[in-house]
Design a protein around this motif. Structure first.
Motif, PDB file in Angstrom:
ATOM      1  N   VAL A 266       2.984  11.359  -9.356  1.00 60.44           N
ATOM      2  CA  VAL A 266       2.222  11.804 -10.528  1.00 60.44           C
ATOM      3  C   VAL A 266       2.376  13.316 -10.654  1.00 60.44           C
ATOM      4  CG1 VAL A 266      -0.094  12.027 -11.508  1.00 60.44           C
ATOM      5  CG2 VAL A 266       0.603   9.876 -10.442  1.00 60.44           C
ATOM      6  N   TYR A 267       2.697  13.767 -11.857  1.00 65.09           N
ATOM      7  CA  TYR A 267       2.963  15.187 -12.103  1.00 65.09           C
ATOM      8  C   TYR A 267       1.668  15.981 -12.213  1.00 65.09           C
ATOM      9  CZ  TYR A 267       4.459  19.411 -14.504  1.00 65.09           C
ATOM     10  OH  TYR A 267       4.677  20.713 -14.864  1.00 65.09           O
ATOM     11  N   MET A 268       1.646  17.143 -11.547  1.00 64.17           N
ATOM     12  CA  MET A 268       0.503  18.044 -11.623  1.00 64.17           C
ATOM     13  C   MET A 268       1.024  19.410 -12.084  1.00 64.17           C
ATOM     14  SD  MET A 268      -2.361  19.003  -8.749  1.00 64.17           S
ATOM     15  CE  MET A 268      -2.992  17.341  -8.646  1.00 64.17           C
ATOM     16  N   ALA A 269       0.635  19.818 -13.284  1.00 58.80           N
ATOM     17  CA  ALA A 269       1.072  21.095 -13.851  1.00 58.80           C
ATOM     18  C   ALA A 269       0.502  22.261 -13.048  1.00 58.80           C
ATOM     19  CB  ALA A 269       0.623  21.200 -15.314  1.00 58.80           C
ATOM     20  N   ASP A 270       1.180  23.394 -13.134  1.00 58.95           N
ATOM     21  CA  ASP A 270       0.714  24.597 -12.440  1.00 58.95           C
ATOM     22  C   ASP A 270      -0.698  24.981 -12.867  1.00 58.95           C
ATOM     23  OD1 ASP A 270       3.070  24.803 -11.013  1.00 58.95           O
ATOM     24  OD2 ASP A 270       3.931  26.348 -12.308  1.00 58.95           O
ATOM     25  N   SER A 271      -1.024  24.733 -14.125  1.00 60.56           N
ATOM     26  CA  SER A 271      -2.370  25.082 -14.605  1.00 60.56           C
ATOM     27  C   SER A 271      -3.439  24.256 -13.877  1.00 60.56           C
ATOM     28  CB  SER A 271      -2.480  24.879 -16.116  1.00 60.56           C
ATOM     29  OG  SER A 271      -2.189  23.550 -16.470  1.00 60.56           O
ATOM     30  N   ILE A 272      -3.132  23.006 -13.552  1.00 64.30           N
ATOM     31  CA  ILE A 272      -4.077  22.173 -12.806  1.00 64.30           C
ATOM     32  C   ILE A 272      -4.178  22.667 -11.360  1.00 64.30           C
ATOM     33  CG2 ILE A 272      -4.596  19.847 -11.976  1.00 64.30           C
ATOM     34  CD1 ILE A 272      -4.931  20.054 -14.972  1.00 64.30           C
TER      35      ILE A 272
ATOM     36  N   VAL B 211       0.834  -1.190   0.000  1.00 66.11           N
ATOM     37  CA  VAL B 211       0.000   0.000   0.000  1.00 66.11           C
ATOM     38  C   VAL B 211       0.876   1.249   0.000  1.00 66.11           C
ATOM     39  CG1 VAL B 211      -1.704   1.303   1.324  1.00 66.11           C
ATOM     40  CG2 VAL B 211      -1.921  -1.145   1.119  1.00 66.11           C
ATOM     41  N   VAL B 212       1.920   1.249   0.819  1.00 69.24           N
ATOM     42  CA  VAL B 212       2.804   2.407   0.906  1.00 69.24           C
ATOM     43  C   VAL B 212       3.488   2.651  -0.433  1.00 69.24           C
ATOM     44  CG1 VAL B 212       4.863   3.345   2.054  1.00 69.24           C
ATOM     45  CG2 VAL B 212       3.141   2.140   3.386  1.00 69.24           C
ATOM     46  N   ASP B 213       3.853   1.570  -1.129  1.00 74.17           N
ATOM     47  CA  ASP B 213       4.480   1.703  -2.445  1.00 74.17           C
ATOM     48  C   ASP B 213       3.525   2.367  -3.437  1.00 74.17           C
ATOM     49  OD1 ASP B 213       6.565   1.304  -4.377  1.00 74.17           O
ATOM     50  OD2 ASP B 213       5.371  -0.352  -5.188  1.00 74.17           O
ATOM     51  N   LEU B 214       2.269   1.983  -3.404  1.00 73.57           N
ATOM     52  CA  LEU B 214       1.268   2.610  -4.286  1.00 73.57           C
ATOM     53  C   LEU B 214       1.085   4.087  -3.947  1.00 73.57           C
ATOM     54  CD1 LEU B 214      -1.489  -0.137  -4.575  1.00 73.57           C
ATOM     55  CD2 LEU B 214       0.040   0.662  -6.375  1.00 73.57           C
ATOM     56  N   GLN B 215       1.060   4.409  -2.661  1.00 69.77           N
ATOM     57  CA  GLN B 215       0.948   5.808  -2.251  1.00 69.77           C
ATOM     58  C   GLN B 215       2.126   6.625  -2.764  1.00 69.77           C
ATOM     59  OE1 GLN B 215       0.566   5.242   2.000  1.00 69.77           O
ATOM     60  NE2 GLN B 215      -1.659   5.537   1.918  1.00 69.77           N
ATOM     61  N   ASP B 216       3.326   6.043  -2.706  1.00 70.76           N
ATOM     62  CA  ASP B 216       4.510   6.724  -3.217  1.00 70.76           C
ATOM     63  C   ASP B 216       4.410   6.954  -4.724  1.00 70.76           C
ATOM     64  OD1 ASP B 216       5.636   6.849  -0.703  1.00 70.76           O
ATOM     65  OD2 ASP B 216       6.884   5.057  -0.995  1.00 70.76           O
ATOM     66  N   GLN B 217       3.914   5.963  -5.441  1.00 69.73           N
ATOM     67  CA  GLN B 217       3.763   6.098  -6.887  1.00 69.73           C
ATOM     68  C   GLN B 217       2.746   7.183  -7.241  1.00 69.73           C
ATOM     69  OE1 GLN B 217       3.055   2.338  -8.859  1.00 69.73           O
ATOM     70  NE2 GLN B 217       4.612   1.323  -7.636  1.00 69.73           N
ATOM     71  N   VAL B 218       1.654   7.231  -6.501  1.00 70.11           N
ATOM     72  CA  VAL B 218       0.631   8.253  -6.739  1.00 70.11           C
ATOM     73  C   VAL B 218       1.212   9.637  -6.464  1.00 70.11           C
ATOM     74  CG1 VAL B 218      -1.554   9.207  -5.883  1.00 70.11           C
ATOM     75  CG2 VAL B 218      -1.357   6.766  -6.383  1.00 70.11           C
ATOM     76  N   GLN B 219       1.996   9.760  -5.405  1.00 69.20           N
ATOM     77  CA  GLN B 219       2.597  11.048  -5.053  1.00 69.20           C
ATOM     78  C   GLN B 219       3.502  11.568  -6.163  1.00 69.20           C
ATOM     79  OE1 GLN B 219       1.773  12.840  -2.483  1.00 69.20           O
ATOM     80  NE2 GLN B 219       3.225  14.460  -2.918  1.00 69.20           N
TER      81      GLN B 219
ATOM     82  N   ARG C  38      -1.619   7.045 -16.126  1.00 71.67           N
ATOM     83  CA  ARG C  38      -0.898   8.233 -16.582  1.00 71.67           C
ATOM     84  C   ARG C  38       0.006   8.720 -15.455  1.00 71.67           C
ATOM     85  NH1 ARG C  38      -4.486  11.651 -16.520  1.00 71.67           N
ATOM     86  NH2 ARG C  38      -6.414  10.559 -16.903  1.00 71.67           N
ATOM     87  N   ASP C  39       1.120   9.349 -15.814  1.00 68.51           N
ATOM     88  CA  ASP C  39       1.999   9.922 -14.795  1.00 68.51           C
ATOM     89  C   ASP C  39       1.846  11.437 -14.733  1.00 68.51           C
ATOM     90  OD1 ASP C  39       3.237  10.601 -17.166  1.00 68.51           O
ATOM     91  OD2 ASP C  39       5.250  10.008 -16.523  1.00 68.51           O
ATOM     92  N   TYR C  40       0.731  11.945 -15.228  1.00 64.06           N
ATOM     93  CA  TYR C  40       0.413  13.368 -15.191  1.00 64.06           C
ATOM     94  C   TYR C  40      -1.103  13.528 -15.061  1.00 64.06           C
ATOM     95  CZ  TYR C  40      -0.736  12.485 -20.049  1.00 64.06           C
ATOM     96  OH  TYR C  40      -1.272  11.958 -21.205  1.00 64.06           O
TER      97      TYR C  40
ATOM     98  N   THR D  43      -6.978  13.656  -7.152  1.00 64.66           N
ATOM     99  CA  THR D  43      -6.809  13.904  -8.577  1.00 64.66           C
ATOM    100  C   THR D  43      -5.591  13.137  -9.108  1.00 64.66           C
ATOM    101  OG1 THR D  43      -7.858  16.073  -8.380  1.00 64.66           O
ATOM    102  CG2 THR D  43      -6.455  15.716 -10.295  1.00 64.66           C
ATOM    103  N   LYS D  44      -4.516  13.156  -8.336  1.00 62.78           N
ATOM    104  CA  LYS D  44      -3.333  12.377  -8.727  1.00 62.78           C
ATOM    105  C   LYS D  44      -3.655  10.885  -8.759  1.00 62.78           C
ATOM    106  CE  LYS D  44       0.491  15.319  -7.321  1.00 62.78           C
ATOM    107  NZ  LYS D  44       1.770  15.336  -6.578  1.00 62.78           N
ATOM    108  N   ALA D  45      -4.430  10.421  -7.792  1.00 62.14           N
ATOM    109  CA  ALA D  45      -4.808   9.003  -7.750  1.00 62.14           C
ATOM    110  C   ALA D  45      -5.658   8.639  -8.960  1.00 62.14           C
ATOM    111  CB  ALA D  45      -5.557   8.698  -6.455  1.00 62.14           C
ATOM    112  N   ALA D  46      -6.544   9.546  -9.376  1.00 63.39           N
ATOM    113  CA  ALA D  46      -7.379   9.284 -10.560  1.00 63.39           C
ATOM    114  C   ALA D  46      -6.509   9.157 -11.807  1.00 63.39           C
ATOM    115  CB  ALA D  46      -8.411  10.401 -10.737  1.00 63.39           C
ATOM    116  N   ALA D  47      -5.513  10.023 -11.937  1.00 63.40           N
ATOM    117  CA  ALA D  47      -4.602   9.933 -13.083  1.00 63.40           C
ATOM    118  C   ALA D  47      -3.809   8.627 -13.039  1.00 63.40           C
ATOM    119  CB  ALA D  47      -3.643  11.130 -13.086  1.00 63.40           C
TER     120      ALA D  47
END
Length: 125
Positions: free
Chosen positions: A11-17, A1-9, A59-61, A50-54
């Motif tokens: 995920v890139y989020m652009a400034d526009s988002i 579970v912790v590994d999945l949380q790290d992967q979600v963290q 997707r990594d963004y 939102t990162k988890a949904a991506a």
């Protein structure tokens, strides 16, 4: 579970988002039929979901559709609607949807979403 949380963290989020999410939070605080809008903690939760949904879409963004997908579920218990909206489920859901689309339209018109959502590529030297 912790590994999945790290992967979600990661995920890139652009400034526009981020601007979109901040605009959404502000819109919930200023809407006449919302007594208590999205708090700073609620806004952070929206970013994480939102990162988890991506991530779930492989997707990594993040894209605006990820925000739209989770907005109502994340904010449902975090906002207090005006008494008129609270007793009418349809009106309550309509307010949240209206806030979501109005913020998106404002940022679209302002040209905020004219930039790419992908993580910038680092050029090798």
């Amino acid at each position: 579970v912790v590994d999945l949380q790290d992967q979600v963290q990661k995920v890139y989020m652009a400034d526009s988002i981020l601007n979109y999410i901040a605009t959404l939070a502000e819109a919930t605080r200023n809407h006449p039929m919302i007594t208590l809008g999205l708090s700073p903690r609620g806004t952070l939760a929206l970013c994480r979901m939102t990162k988890a949904a991506a991530f779930m879409e492989e997707r990594d963004y993040v894209i605006p559709e990820d925000v739209k997908k989770v907005f109502t579920d994340v904010t449902a218990h975090r906002m207090i609607l005006d008494s008129r909206a609270r007793y009418d489920t349809f009106v309550g859901m309509g307010i949240k949807t209206l806030v979501l689309w109005m913020a998106f339209a404002l940022l679209l018109l302002a040209g905020i979403f004219s930039v790419a959502f992908h993580k910038p590529k680092v050029q090798k030297k």
